[in-house]
Scaffold this active site. Structure first.
Site, PDB file in Angstrom:
ATOM      1  CE  LYS A   1      -2.025   3.015   1.921  1.00 53.70           C
ATOM      2  NZ  LYS A   1      -2.025   4.477   1.628  1.00 53.70           N
TER       3      LYS A   1
ATOM      4  CD  GLU B   1      12.801   3.910   8.529  1.00 58.30           C
ATOM      5  OE1 GLU B   1      12.719   4.937   9.257  1.00 58.30           O
ATOM      6  OE2 GLU B   1      12.837   3.945   7.301  1.00 58.30           O
TER       7      GLU B   1
ATOM      8  CB  CYS C   1      13.020   8.429   8.106  1.00 63.46           C
ATOM      9  SG  CYS C   1      13.969   7.200   7.204  1.00 63.46           S
TER      10      CYS C   1
ATOM     11  CD  GLU D   1      10.384  12.656  10.874  1.00 62.65           C
ATOM     12  OE1 GLU D   1      11.319  12.057  10.323  1.00 62.65           O
ATOM     13  OE2 GLU D   1       9.293  12.113  11.171  1.00 62.65           O
TER      14      GLU D   1
END
Length: 492
Positions: free
Chosen positions: A175, A250, A284, A385
């Site tokens: 997905k 992750e 990331c 973040e």
């Protein structure tokens, strides 16, 4: 406008509801493609197709060596289609063609690596302490794996899941992000071309709440492998826990990139740029917190500002472009909001700090590479973040303070250290709480080296030999070699 359909059970399909999602090119600001807006019914169909393929003798009865051969064939086809796949990703997420083409040409190495590893998965004969009992272990596939991937590097981050999952004998439903699905749909077709049976690799496109949730919660799914933000990761973890599924997460990061007093400033500047302005900060592992020794702070910021000022913003297809647009409108607005938040918290803008609409960038979602100084580690821009080209520069006075600041975060995905002192380098690699640490480098990954996070940056690892066991389950076998069965009322 081009239409790209889902791949379910080897068939290209539109969504059952007939709705579509437009993909907008972040450089032009215009829609260029459509993908189906999948619903729960579509997701369930993909899982059923994967479950059927798992029991199909055409897949189930393949030897591990035969699976490896299919993976190597897939790698060859990916290499042959690298240019086309790279172009699709650039149109979908705005990343530089130079980087995307490099990624596409490197992806086959993952399939060659795991193709070679497929028939090296060995159980063991275990010396038993039970007289007359022969014991051994075997590894078997988990079953249907769902891979949920983000928009920043769709095919690379899918490959980190797909290659080992297939090598282990699982079937997969992917997905991709609703913001960048086109390349994944075309990518999946290559596995059919390589000879994988229909249903072994499936792709469902759509929004998480409308089809992703069904994939995670479906009782026939054995494992979910997710890459994305920590909020999404928590939701996946909670949903998967209802049926005790295996999970690999992750997640995000707020990684420190540390410049020691003895660092080579010229090289460290390149490392800082690689950490936060490459890929427009949309990674990331971004080194979004730059910790600089107070004795080198002013010198470093000046050198960094000069280097970034020379970086061209523009068309990501242009080889001269160094910084492309933000991948989607919502992320673009989020990045600009964080810059305003930083100013309100007292940070100073040493460079950039606003949207960019210069020549050739009038219609795209561009943000100037932004360097913030006078940042403390308690500010939101140092703790949350951002996922954009925003760098927070934090001073430190000695190694103890640098390590303390670096570890003072809920995340632990990566870290960088710049020093000429080998003893200092080893100290940092020992004391920093992060899954990957680079010394005098940044943003380096390999199919052979595990990658994953500490703390809230994730669970499990991707890449490397050992992580293939994340897609396997161990079966222990006892065989009684004695003719007599002892007292059946007593545990042996």
């Amino acid at each position: 406008m081009q239409d790209f359909k889902m791949l379910i059970g080897g068939d290209e399909r539109a969504a059952v509801g007939g709705e579509w999602i437009e993909s907008v090119n972040p450089y032009t600001g215009k829609a260029w493609a459509r993908v189906p807006r999948g619903q729960a019914e579509d997701a369930a169909a993909a899982v059923e197709a994967a479950a059927a393929a798992l029991e199909n003798p055409a897949w189930k009865n393949l030897t591990a060596s035969q699976r490896g051969a299919l993976l190597r064939k897939a790698g060859d086809l990916i290499l042959a289609n690298a240019e086309r796949l790279a172009d699709l990703e650039v149109q979908d997420n705005g990343k530089l063609k130079a980087e995307m083409l490099g990624q596409m040409r490197y992806l086959p190495e993952h399939y060659y690596y795991y193709g070679g590893l497929a028939d090296k998965i060995e159980g063991a004969v275990i010396p038993s302490d039970k007289a007359g009992m022969f014991a051994h272990t075997v590894y078997e596939p988990l079953g249907v794996v769902v891979a949920i991937t983000p928009w920043n590097s769709p095919l690379l981050l899918t490959t980190w899941k797909l290659a080992p999952a297939l090598a282990a004998g699982n079937t997969v439903v992917v997905k991709p992000s609703e913001h960048a699905s086109v390349s994944m749909v075309e990518f999946a077709k290559l596995f059919l071309e390589a000879g994988f049976p229909a249903g072994v690799v499936n792709v469902v496109t759509g929004f998480g709440a409308e089809c992703g949730a069904t994939l995670v919660e479906h009782p026939k799914v054995a494992k979910v492998a997710f890459t994305g933000g920590d909020g999404g990761g928590r939701a996946v973890y909670q949903a998967a826990a209802k049926n005790l599924k295996h999970v690999t997460l992750e997640l995000g990061g707020k990684s420190p990139n540390i410049v020691c007093e003895d660092a080579d400033i010229e090289q460290a500047v390149k490392g800082a740029v690689s950490g936060i302005f490459a890929a427009t900060g949309q990674t990331c592992m971004a080194g979004s917190r730059l910790l600089v020794h107070e004795a080198r702070h002013d010198e470093f910021v000046e050198a960094l500002r000069d280097f970034v000022a020379a970086a061209k913003l523009g068309n990501p297809m242009d080889r001269e472009t160094k910084i492309g647009p933000i991948a989607n409108l919502s992320q673009y607005e989020k990045v600009l909001d964080y810059i305003d938040i930083a100013k309100g918290e007292g940070a100073l803008v040493a460079y950039g700090g606003k949207a960019y609409h210069g020549a050739g960038c009038e219609n795209g979602w561009f943000v100037e590479p932004t360097v913030l100084t006078e940042v403390s580690n308690t500010m939101r821009v140092a703790r949350e973040e951002i996922f954009g080209p925003v760098l927070s520069v934090i001073r430190f006075k000695d190694d103890e303070e640098a390590i303390a600041i670096a570890n003072d975060t809920p995340y632990g995905l990566a870290a960088g250290v710049w020093t000429k002192d080998l003893v200092r380098a080893f100290r940092y690699t020992k004391e920093l709480k992060a899954g990957t640490i680079w010394v005098n480098a940044y943003r380096v990954v390999s199919y052979a080296v595990p990658f994953g996070g500490f703390k809230q940056s994730g669970i499990g690892r991707e890449n490397g030999q050992e992580m293939i066991k994340e897609y396997l389950q161990t079966k222990s076998v006892f065989i009684n070699l004695d003719k007599e069965v002892p007292n059946p009322f007593v545990l042996r």
